[in-house]
Design an enzyme around this catalytic site. Structure first.
Site, PDB file in Angstrom:
ATOM      1  N   GLU A  26     -26.350   3.787  21.633  1.00  0.00           N
ATOM      2  CA  GLU A  26     -25.669   3.051  21.106  1.00  0.00           C
ATOM      3  C   GLU A  26     -25.354   1.644  21.807  1.00  0.00           C
ATOM      4  O   GLU A  26     -25.564   1.430  22.878  1.00  0.00           O
ATOM      5  CB  GLU A  26     -23.968   3.554  21.426  1.00  0.00           C
ATOM      6  CG  GLU A  26     -23.958   4.887  20.498  1.00  0.00           C
ATOM      7  CD  GLU A  26     -24.205   4.574  18.884  1.00  0.00           C
ATOM      8  OE1 GLU A  26     -23.419   3.766  18.453  1.00  0.00           O
ATOM      9  OE2 GLU A  26     -25.315   5.193  18.570  1.00  0.00           O
ATOM     10  N   TYR A  38       7.662 -16.023 -25.768  1.00  0.00           N
ATOM     11  CA  TYR A  38       7.566 -14.681 -25.245  1.00  0.00           C
ATOM     12  C   TYR A  38       7.451 -13.551 -26.427  1.00  0.00           C
ATOM     13  O   TYR A  38       8.517 -13.720 -27.260  1.00  0.00           O
ATOM     14  CB  TYR A  38       8.588 -14.250 -24.302  1.00  0.00           C
ATOM     15  CG  TYR A  38       8.593 -12.716 -24.049  1.00  0.00           C
ATOM     16  CD1 TYR A  38       7.475 -12.256 -23.441  1.00  0.00           C
ATOM     17  CD2 TYR A  38       9.713 -11.870 -24.541  1.00  0.00           C
ATOM     18  CE1 TYR A  38       7.358 -10.834 -23.139  1.00  0.00           C
ATOM     19  CE2 TYR A  38       9.425 -10.655 -24.162  1.00  0.00           C
ATOM     20  CZ  TYR A  38       8.352 -10.140 -23.569  1.00  0.00           C
ATOM     21  OH  TYR A  38       8.487  -8.710 -23.333  1.00  0.00           O
ATOM     22  N   GLN A  45     -10.745  16.099  10.048  1.00  0.00           N
ATOM     23  CA  GLN A  45     -10.959  16.245  11.590  1.00  0.00           C
ATOM     24  C   GLN A  45      -9.731  15.465  11.954  1.00  0.00           C
ATOM     25  O   GLN A  45      -9.474  14.403  12.037  1.00  0.00           O
ATOM     26  CB  GLN A  45     -12.137  15.092  11.403  1.00  0.00           C
ATOM     27  CG  GLN A  45     -12.640  15.224  12.871  1.00  0.00           C
ATOM     28  CD  GLN A  45     -13.471  13.890  13.137  1.00  0.00           C
ATOM     29  OE1 GLN A  45     -13.578  13.134  12.583  1.00  0.00           O
ATOM     30  NE2 GLN A  45     -14.090  14.002  14.394  1.00  0.00           N
ATOM     31  N   ARG A  66     -11.473  -1.712  14.776  1.00  0.00           N
ATOM     32  CA  ARG A  66     -11.991  -3.079  14.831  1.00  0.00           C
ATOM     33  C   ARG A  66     -11.516  -3.737  13.206  1.00  0.00           C
ATOM     34  O   ARG A  66     -11.463  -5.077  13.475  1.00  0.00           O
ATOM     35  CB  ARG A  66     -13.354  -3.357  14.742  1.00  0.00           C
ATOM     36  CG  ARG A  66     -13.692  -2.844  16.251  1.00  0.00           C
ATOM     37  CD  ARG A  66     -15.238  -2.700  16.301  1.00  0.00           C
ATOM     38  NE  ARG A  66     -15.647  -1.490  15.824  1.00  0.00           N
ATOM     39  CZ  ARG A  66     -16.907  -0.818  15.901  1.00  0.00           C
ATOM     40  NH1 ARG A  66     -17.962  -1.325  16.150  1.00  0.00           N
ATOM     41  NH2 ARG A  66     -17.201   0.425  15.446  1.00  0.00           N
ATOM     42  N   LEU A 103     -18.817  10.862   6.480  1.00  0.00           N
ATOM     43  CA  LEU A 103     -17.830  10.623   7.509  1.00  0.00           C
ATOM     44  C   LEU A 103     -16.941   9.708   7.178  1.00  0.00           C
ATOM     45  O   LEU A 103     -17.205   8.303   6.975  1.00  0.00           O
ATOM     46  CB  LEU A 103     -18.716  10.228   8.802  1.00  0.00           C
ATOM     47  CG  LEU A 103     -19.595  11.429   9.343  1.00  0.00           C
ATOM     48  CD1 LEU A 103     -20.276  11.223  10.726  1.00  0.00           C
ATOM     49  CD2 LEU A 103     -19.209  12.826   9.174  1.00  0.00           C
ATOM     50  N   SER A 160      10.561 -23.439 -34.577  1.00  0.00           N
ATOM     51  CA  SER A 160      10.771 -23.460 -32.900  1.00  0.00           C
ATOM     52  C   SER A 160      11.966 -23.058 -32.540  1.00  0.00           C
ATOM     53  O   SER A 160      13.143 -23.177 -33.175  1.00  0.00           O
ATOM     54  CB  SER A 160      10.504 -24.951 -32.664  1.00  0.00           C
ATOM     55  OG  SER A 160       9.164 -25.452 -32.905  1.00  0.00           O
ATOM     56  N   ARG A 167      22.271 -20.661 -37.360  1.00  0.00           N
ATOM     57  CA  ARG A 167      22.658 -21.496 -36.387  1.00  0.00           C
ATOM     58  C   ARG A 167      23.704 -22.213 -36.731  1.00  0.00           C
ATOM     59  O   ARG A 167      24.126 -22.362 -37.840  1.00  0.00           O
ATOM     60  CB  ARG A 167      21.525 -22.229 -36.060  1.00  0.00           C
ATOM     61  CG  ARG A 167      21.061 -23.276 -37.317  1.00  0.00           C
ATOM     62  CD  ARG A 167      19.775 -24.269 -37.137  1.00  0.00           C
ATOM     63  NE  ARG A 167      19.660 -25.134 -38.207  1.00  0.00           N
ATOM     64  CZ  ARG A 167      18.328 -25.402 -38.754  1.00  0.00           C
ATOM     65  NH1 ARG A 167      17.360 -24.972 -38.206  1.00  0.00           N
ATOM     66  NH2 ARG A 167      18.084 -26.212 -39.620  1.00  0.00           N
ATOM     67  N   ARG A 173      -0.073  -9.417 -21.215  1.00  0.00           N
ATOM     68  CA  ARG A 173       0.241  -8.481 -20.491  1.00  0.00           C
ATOM     69  C   ARG A 173      -0.350  -7.103 -21.248  1.00  0.00           C
ATOM     70  O   ARG A 173      -0.631  -6.966 -22.073  1.00  0.00           O
ATOM     71  CB  ARG A 173       1.788  -8.340 -19.981  1.00  0.00           C
ATOM     72  CG  ARG A 173       2.156  -9.374 -19.209  1.00  0.00           C
ATOM     73  CD  ARG A 173       3.607  -9.821 -18.978  1.00  0.00           C
ATOM     74  NE  ARG A 173       4.274  -8.411 -18.652  1.00  0.00           N
ATOM     75  CZ  ARG A 173       5.376  -8.160 -18.989  1.00  0.00           C
ATOM     76  NH1 ARG A 173       6.080  -8.804 -19.741  1.00  0.00           N
ATOM     77  NH2 ARG A 173       5.846  -6.852 -18.644  1.00  0.00           N
TER      78      ARG A 173
END
Ligand code: UD1
Ligand code: CA
Length: 479
Positions: free
Chosen positions: A156, A368, A75, A16, A9, A407, A442, A335
């Site tokens: 009940e 990353y 139902q 509630r 059921l 770096s 660079r 991830r």
């Protein structure tokens, strides 16, 4: 054994809970209440398994729809537990044997308890057998009223007299029924009660009148029959589930520094001598090896961790693997689709996505790495970023064994850094760096001799000059 048909059921709203979600989809340790019930029932290999759904049926269908062995019956409207069971009649009219009736909001029942109930039902040759429990605090449950030791009726909470409320034996809402007399008897249930509902529990009185035997079976561990009707009960039962898992793990040699704050889901495996600090979440199908140290605040979802791995505080690992002796965190983020090799290091504020980091490679700070394949013994300098996304497509980065990435470098994918190659710090690498070479990309540095002294001198000269008439000294300073 006669045929076994299980009906669950799960159509009620769960008023509630004060929720938009149907009650049986609320979760404990990552699984919906209904998942627990379906799993326990499935282990009995029933001839059929029917779930009565109603309130927000589409949400439950979406959750369970994939399981073809389940029959979902709607139902509508929901007029009470007896009315709910009647919805199964068209599908079970031709069946014979036993119906095991379960409640979607009673998640802790073990398959062993269900087997014991069915055995008692068969042994007694009863038309109905009610699962009962004796509780210290029976509040809220239907009470078992006995006469000469037999179950006379179930009342009940809301319909009970003060004397009946003092009864501590309660109805677990779980029953074994002989199918044959069930549906005709259900049709004679009325709804004259405090809630104006068709109560399944009235069946007991009807069976007694019809001289059909009603038996009972009392559970050994009353905690198993805890029903969930409110958020408080959800939290209490959740704590019981966690406690059981924690006890199993500790018995198997895992140290939980503070079991009250270990959030380990039922299907998780952890090897012996692993130490788990407070506020750690191990979820889904996570496997953790032996002798690992998992520090506070770590969350691992559907991932595999090898032996002797150290996970420092507040690292998050999802759908990934970490090999033996690796060290991650604090604040590392793996991830989905990431793999960290043996004895590799992933340091603070380092994020990996669909990235393989080879054995003994290191990415220690502020980095990353996305869609990257990184070989063994590679050093990834602080602040390295794979630029894997061009706004439309994702592109791969390959860094071969022994390479050294200086770096603050950007690797603009698709790009490959060959075996043993170096990338100079601060480079924006847009084309492949061949094995053994240095990639440097660079601006060249120029030093301007004596620049600081000349700047100071010119400032001093400006300040000692007489102010021009009308000029506002404040506007000159406050820039
Ligand atoms: C029910 C029993 C009570 C028992 C308790 C055990 C009745 C009248 N009472 O009370 O004796 O002690 O379970 O937990 O049976 N449902 C439907 N359709 C409906 C109404 C309910 O499918 O029209 C489902 C609910 O979704 C829930 C289950 O039936 O899964 C029980 O309903 P609930 O309203 O929670 O009954 P309780 O008041 O807990
Ligand atoms: Ca209930």
């Amino acid at each position: 054994m006669t045929d076994l048909h299980v009906v669950v059921l799960a159509a009620g709203k769960g008023t509630r809970m004060k929720s938009d979600l149907p009650k049986v989809l609320h979760r404990i340790s990552g699984q919906a209440l209904l998942d627990y019930v379906v799993r326990a029932a499935g282990e009995l290999s029933p001839a059929s398994l029917t779930i009565i759904i109603g309130h927000k049926a589409e949400l439950i269908r979406a959750r369970l729809g994939g399981q073809r062995s389940l029959r979902l019956v709607v139902q509508e409207p929901q007029l009470g537990t007896a009315h709910a069971v009647m919805q199964a009649e068209p599908f079970l009219a031709a069946a014979s044997g036993t119906m095991l009736l379960l409640s979607g909001d009673v998640p802790l029942l073990s398959t062993n308890t269900l087997r014991a109930l069915l055995q008692a039902h068969e042994a007694e040759g009863a038309a109905a057998t009610v699962l009962t429990a004796v509780l210290e605090r029976p509040y809220g449950y239907g009470r078992i009223v006995r006469a000469q030791g037999q179950v006379a009726r179930i009342v009940e909470e809301r319909d009970a007299s003060p004397t009946e409320r003092a009864i501590r034996e309660i109805n677990a809402g779980v029953y074994a029924f002989d199918l044959e007399p069930l549906f005709p008897a259900l049709r004679s249930i009325a709804s004259q009660n405090a809630q104006g509902e068709y109560y399944l529990t009235d069946l007991v009185t009807i069976y007694r009148r019809r001289k059909l035997a009603v038996a009972s079976h009392t559970v050994a561990d009353a905690a198993e029959i805890r029903g969930i009707n409110s958020r408080t009960e959800l939290a209490e039962v959740g704590a019981l589930v966690r406690q059981k898992k924690n006890e199993e793990l500790m018995a198997a040699g895992v140290t939980l520094v503070d079991p009250a704050t270990a959030y380990i889901e039922p299907d998780v495996l952890v090897g012996p001598d692993t130490v788990i600090h407070p506020n750690v979440y191990l979820e889904g199908t996570t496997r953790v090896g032996a002798a690992c140290e998992i520090h506070a605040g770590v969350r691992i979802l559907n991932s595999t961790i090898g032996d002797r791995v150290t996970l420092l505080n507040y690292s998050v690992i999802t759908d990934s693997t970490v090999e033996c002796d690796a060290r991650l965190g604090p604040f590392a983020h793996l991830r989905p689709g990431s793999a960290v090799g043996e004895a590799a290091h992933v340091g603070n504020f380092v994020e990996l996505k669909k990235t393989t980091l080879g054995a003994r490679s290191k990415a220690s700070h502020l980095t990353y790495l996305g869609d990257a394949t990184i070989g063994e013994g590679v050093n990834i300098g602080a602040g390295t970023i794979t630029c894997n996304y061009d706004g439309v497509h994702k592109h791969p980065t390959i860094i071969e064994d022994g390479a050294f990435i200086g770096s603050d470098s950007q690797l603009v994918a698709p790009v490959r850094v060959g075996k043993g190659a170096y990338v100079a710090a601060g480079s924006s690498i847009v084309k492949d760096v061949p094995a053994g070479s240095l990639g440097i990309a660079r601006g060249r540095q120029a030093n301007v001799d004596g620049w600081v002294d000349r700047k100071k001198a010119s400032r001093a000269a400006a300040q000692s000059a007489p102010a021009e008439p009308g000029a506002d000294p404040a506007s000159r300073q406050g820039r």
